[in-house]
Design a protein around this motif. Structure first.
Motif, short mmCIF file in Angstrom:
data_model
loop_
_atom_site.label_atom_id
_atom_site.label_comp_id
_atom_site.label_asym_id
_atom_site.label_seq_id
_atom_site.Cartn_x
_atom_site.Cartn_y
_atom_site.Cartn_z
N ILE A 1 0.84 -1.20 0.00
CA ILE A 1 0.00 0.00 0.00
C ILE A 1 0.87 1.25 0.00
CG2 ILE A 1 -1.68 1.34 1.33
CD1 ILE A 1 -2.84 -1.33 2.30
N ASP A 2 1.89 1.26 0.85
CA ASP A 2 2.81 2.41 0.88
C ASP A 2 3.47 2.61 -0.48
OD1 ASP A 2 2.28 2.99 3.51
OD2 ASP A 2 3.96 1.85 4.30
N TRP A 3 3.86 1.52 -1.12
CA TRP A 3 4.50 1.62 -2.44
C TRP A 3 3.53 2.20 -3.45
CZ3 TRP A 3 3.30 -0.48 -7.15
CH2 TRP A 3 4.27 -0.36 -8.15
N GLU A 4 2.28 1.72 -3.45
CA GLU A 4 1.27 2.24 -4.38
C GLU A 4 1.07 3.74 -4.20
OE1 GLU A 4 -0.50 0.83 -6.80
OE2 GLU A 4 0.13 -1.25 -6.58
N LEU A 5 1.03 4.18 -2.97
CA LEU A 5 0.83 5.60 -2.70
C LEU A 5 2.05 6.43 -3.09
CD1 LEU A 5 -0.90 5.34 0.82
CD2 LEU A 5 -2.00 5.89 -1.36
N SER A 6 3.22 5.97 -2.68
CA SER A 6 4.43 6.77 -2.94
C SER A 6 4.72 6.86 -4.43
CB SER A 6 5.62 6.16 -2.19
OG SER A 6 5.90 4.85 -2.66
N GLN A 7 4.53 5.76 -5.17
CA GLN A 7 4.77 5.80 -6.61
C GLN A 7 3.74 6.67 -7.33
OE1 GLN A 7 8.06 4.69 -6.70
NE2 GLN A 7 7.41 3.99 -8.72
N ASN A 8 2.50 6.64 -6.82
CA ASN A 8 1.46 7.50 -7.38
C ASN A 8 1.81 8.98 -7.15
OD1 ASN A 8 -2.20 7.17 -7.28
ND2 ASN A 8 -0.87 8.21 -8.69
N GLN A 9 2.28 9.29 -5.94
CA GLN A 9 2.68 10.66 -5.62
C GLN A 9 3.89 11.08 -6.46
OE1 GLN A 9 1.17 12.94 -4.08
NE2 GLN A 9 0.37 12.37 -2.07
N LEU A 10 4.83 10.17 -6.63
CA LEU A 10 6.03 10.48 -7.41
C LEU A 10 5.66 10.91 -8.82
CD1 LEU A 10 9.18 10.46 -7.47
CD2 LEU A 10 9.02 8.10 -8.32
N ALA A 11 4.74 10.17 -9.43
CA ALA A 11 4.30 10.53 -10.78
C ALA A 11 3.61 11.88 -10.78
CB ALA A 11 3.37 9.45 -11.31
N LEU A 12 2.79 12.16 -9.76
CA LEU A 12 2.07 13.44 -9.67
C LEU A 12 3.05 14.59 -9.46
CD1 LEU A 12 -0.57 15.01 -9.52
CD2 LEU A 12 -0.73 14.40 -7.11
N GLU A 13 4.07 14.37 -8.63
CA GLU A 13 5.07 15.41 -8.39
C GLU A 13 5.84 15.74 -9.67
OE1 GLU A 13 5.83 13.96 -3.76
OE2 GLU A 13 7.31 13.54 -5.34
N GLY A 14 6.20 14.69 -10.41
CA GLY A 14 6.94 14.93 -11.64
C GLY A 14 6.10 15.59 -12.72
N GLY B 1 12.64 21.41 -4.52
CA GLY B 1 13.92 20.77 -4.18
C GLY B 1 14.04 19.35 -4.68
N VAL B 2 14.59 18.50 -3.81
CA VAL B 2 14.91 17.12 -4.18
C VAL B 2 13.66 16.36 -4.60
CG1 VAL B 2 15.85 14.92 -3.37
CG2 VAL B 2 16.96 17.07 -2.71
N GLU B 3 12.56 16.55 -3.87
CA GLU B 3 11.33 15.81 -4.18
C GLU B 3 10.83 16.15 -5.59
OE1 GLU B 3 9.96 13.40 -2.32
OE2 GLU B 3 11.75 13.67 -1.08
N LEU B 4 10.92 17.42 -5.94
CA LEU B 4 10.48 17.82 -7.26
C LEU B 4 11.35 17.20 -8.35
CD1 LEU B 4 8.71 19.56 -9.12
CD2 LEU B 4 10.32 21.45 -8.76
N TRP B 5 12.66 17.21 -8.13
CA TRP B 5 13.55 16.67 -9.15
C TRP B 5 13.47 15.16 -9.24
CZ3 TRP B 5 15.05 19.44 -12.91
CH2 TRP B 5 15.21 20.82 -12.74
N LYS B 6 13.18 14.51 -8.12
CA LYS B 6 12.95 13.06 -8.17
C LYS B 6 11.73 12.75 -9.05
CE LYS B 6 12.97 10.74 -4.34
NZ LYS B 6 12.72 10.43 -2.91
N GLY B 7 10.69 13.53 -8.86
CA GLY B 7 9.49 13.33 -9.67
C GLY B 7 9.75 13.60 -11.14
N LYS B 8 10.46 14.69 -11.43
CA LYS B 8 10.76 15.01 -12.82
C LYS B 8 11.65 13.94 -13.45
CE LYS B 8 10.19 20.04 -12.69
NZ LYS B 8 9.09 20.01 -13.70
N ALA B 9 12.62 13.46 -12.67
CA ALA B 9 13.51 12.41 -13.20
C ALA B 9 12.70 11.17 -13.54
CB ALA B 9 14.59 12.08 -12.17
#
Length: 727
Positions: free
Chosen positions: A158-171, A289-297
């Motif tokens: 569940i944590d993975w599903e949420l974090s990966q979903n957020q990562l895509a949204l951030e990017g 910062g880092v979170e934004l660039w992680k998403g963009k990457a």
């Protein structure tokens, strides 16, 4: 070993050869891009199980009887509803490249806002649409990455599903969201003992769970009128309306939305974001910062995987066409070649009986040279043998001299390379017909006679013989045996019919001196002097043909390193020869014919096809891992079956035992990758302007007398009045 290594008592470490590094990295990168694409397309992590209804005794009554907005953050258990005459439109499963833009256009047209619950897989693939949602004032919520039923999943998943979903949204949009909708969710009163613990856990991670209380059931495609009817609340009540902008044909949803919005706006309804309708702070939090660039990457990597996969698919299509085209040409034209040779009364012209000079360039061939010379002494055709010792340091010349055989001469020179050795041999040859071979090759008694018969046609300037692998007992030897019989000799039959033979093999070939002299003999401009001279003969108007009965047995490399060195030189030399003779593409006459027929075929089948061939196996791995597994395996075996048919036909023409074809499937899986590395490294060398030196293969002398050799020696003498003075 260095002095330091000796003092420490251990062998020096072997470093990974740098020449393998870039090809290996490119191959790994291609596989990684395909794996990422499969991962993003939910083809490996997808879980399509749906939990059946369960008991509800553990779910609080206030949740079951409450509104569609459930908040379990910070230990609370509350629910909220939407006020009258307010509608929150929600769209699940997107963004979709076809339907989401149309939904957004309709919302913009009627000045309405909505909430889009996006999946991570779709948001990663179509980030521009997510960005547009946020830019146009809509809210975005999470709908998991892979759309599984979370009641089946562990908290880690569940944590993975949420974090990966957020990562895509951030990017995609540079924001995080606090809104979440579980896949396969319904009304609040559908919450049960399986889904409630998940909802509580989701709340502990900082999310508001949003279900619905008005379902348009547009996914059933019941018709525009029915969608509007089901989406319309009764008595002016507020509602959260469930619709979809992905997952299938949503034309009815778009059409219904275009009528639904103005109709209900006319009745006093407003269409707002969820937080607007509830009067709370926005669900979006900007990331930096880092979170934004992680998403963009992440988004950039996914985009690269999509683009690269598209290129690879195009490459697979190209290799498919090339493979099928080549196999078709080989089968049809090889059959035509076989019919021509077997045709009753076929002859190149009058029988060729004149003596022949056999040139044997040798550099450190002490283990092989005696077998080579003795096989020539059994020749059924009158010959003279000239061994050109190219500065050997292992006593090669002395071995030949100590044999004290008639009609065998040794010519010594300082080490200058194979082309120079062959030219030295030409200068010392007494006859116009010249056979060239390698110092590790043995001839059958009939080889020279069969090799020179095409010279009965005065238009023939050179003849390619049938090179066979003598050391075929090892796995690598067996693979090369298949390659020689199928890949080389079947090709030569095809090229012979097309009159554009690209290469006279160095192990067994014959030439007219009168054809070689005008083009300057053997050139050292390329590392494939045999290909270079063959192309030059074509351009000078000579025919080059194939004599399949002129068999020569050669020692193939027995290690991967030796095979790599040989094929690297062949590949690079072939590319050099193609480039050297590129003007043939625009010239007239025989040169132009070869340039517009031979050069394209050689470039396609010997340079491009081997470079793309590993894609067949890469997509096999992709299909097995991500699917559709059955179709992928069937397609791969289909290609293999075609190769088996071609190989079997080639073995039949060469009268070879079919048992060696047992290793063909393994050859296709492993050998292609080696040839890819070799060819890619050749491209790199060519593009960077690097120079490759001649590389001597280590011989073992395992190829002795040729099959079919006579039990006793037979000296083919040459009358003194047939001899020419040495030039």
């Amino acid at each position: 070993m260095s002095d330091r290594s000796r003092r420490r008592g251990r062998a020096p470490k072997r470093r990974f050869p740098l020449r393998y590094l870039l090809p290996a990295l490119l191959l790994v990168a291609m596989i990684a891009m395909l794996m990422l694409r499969g991962y993003v397309h939910s083809e490996i992590m997808a879980d399509h199980r749906i939990q059946p209804e369960a008991a509800t005794d553990k779910v609080p009554e206030k949740i079951l009887d409450g509104g569609p907005v459930i908040d379990t953050r910070e230990g609370q258990e509350t629910s909220r509803s939407i006020a009258d005459h307010k509608l929150v439109l929600t769209f699940d499963d997107g963004p979709d490249p076809e339907w989401t833009p149309k939904v957004l256009d309709v919302l913009k047209k009627h000045h309405a806002h909505a909430v889009f619950f996006v999946t991570g897989t779709m948001a990663s693939r179509y980030p521009d649409l997510v960005h547009r949602m946020v830019e146009e004032g809509h809210e975005v919520g999470l709908h998991t990455f892979n759309h599984p039923d979370l009641s089946y999943q562990s908290t880690k998943r569940i944590d993975w599903e949420l974090s990966q979903n957020q990562l895509a949204l951030e990017g995609a949009a540079g924001v995080r969201t606090s809104l979440f909708r579980p896949p396969y969710s319904s009304f609040a009163d559908a919450m049960d003992d399986k889904s409630w613990p998940v909802t509580k856990y989701i709340g502990s991670r900082g999310y508001i769970t949003v279900v619905n209380n008005t379902d348009s059931e547009d996914w059933k495609r019941p018709g525009v009128d029915e969608i509007i009817k089901r989406a319309t609340p009764h008595g002016g009540k507020g509602a959260i309306v469930l619709m979809h902008d992905s997952g299938g044909n949503r034309s009815q949803t778009v059409a219904a939305l275009d009528r639904f919005l103005p109709d209900l706006q006319g009745e006093g309804y407003t269409f707002q974001n969820l937080t607007e309708a509830l009067g709370i702070a926005s669900a979006h939090t900007p990331v930096t910062g880092v979170e934004l660039w992680k998403g963009k990457a992440w988004v950039y990597a996914v985009d690269a995987s999509e683009n690269i996969t598209g290129v690879l698919v195009a490459g697979l299509a190209v290799i498919g066409v090339l493979v099928m085209g080549r196999f078709g040409l080989m089968l049809i034209l090889s059959a035509a070649h076989a019919r021509r040779v077997r045709k009753k009364g076929f002859a190149w012209g009058p029988p060729v009986t004149e003596p022949v000079s056999v040139l044997v360039p040798a550099y450190n061939e002490a283990k092989c040279i005696e077998n080579t010379v003795r096989s020539l002494m059994l020749s059924e055709h009158p010959i003279e043998i000239i061994v050109i010792d190219d500065g050997s340091t292992d006593g090669t010349a002395r071995i030949v001299e100590n044999m004290r055989l008639p009609n065998v001469r040794v010519v010594r020179q300082h080490n200058a390379g194979k082309p120079a050795a062959l030219n030295r041999g030409l200068a010392n040859a007494r006859f116009d017909l010249v056979v060239m071979m390698d110092g590790d090759t043995v001839f059958e008694p009939a080889t020279v006679r069969e090799l020179v018969q095409p010279f009965g046609d005065p238009r023939v300037g050179a003849v390619a013989g049938n090179a066979k692998v003598g050391n075929r007992d090892s796995l690598i030897g067996a693979w090369q045996h298949i390659e020689y019989v199928m890949g080389f000799n079947l090709d030569r039959r095809m090229y012979d019919i097309l009159r554009c033979m690209p290469t006279i093999p160095g192990a067994v070939g014959a030439f007219r001196r009168s054809a070689l002299e005008p083009i300057g003999g053997m050139s050292d401009d390329t590392l494939a002097e045999d290909t270079d001279v063959t192309m030059a003969l074509h351009r000078d108007g000579w025919r080059v043909v194939y004599a399949e009965k002129a068999r020569a047995w050669t020692e193939a490399p027995e290690s991967v390193q030796q095979l790599w060195s040989q094929r690297y030189r062949w590949s690079y030399g072939t590319m050099q020869a193609i480039w050297k003779h590129r003007r043939a593409l625009v010239e007239r006459g025989p040169s132009g014919r070869f340039g517009r027929v031979g050069l394209p075929l050689v470039s396609l089948f010997m340079v491009l096809a081997p470079l793309l061939a590993p894609l067949i196996d890469i997509f096999l791995i992709y299909g097995v891992v991500f699917g559709p597994t059955e179709k992928t395996v069937i397609a791969w075996f289909g290609v293999l079956a075609i190769q088996v048919v071609c190989a079997a036909y080639a073995f039949r023409l060469d009268k070879e035992r079919m048992t060696h074809l047992i290793s063909l499937p393994l050859q296709q899986l492993l050998y292609r990758q080696l040839m890819y590395v070799v060819l890619l490294q050749s491209w790199i060398t060519a593009l960077t302007g690097g120079r490759l030196r001649w590389q001597k293969l280590r011989r073992t002398g395992t190829v002795g007398a040729a099959p079919g050799g006579l039990p006793q020696q037979r000296t083919a003498s040459v009358r003194s009045d047939d001899r020419r003075p040495v030039g």
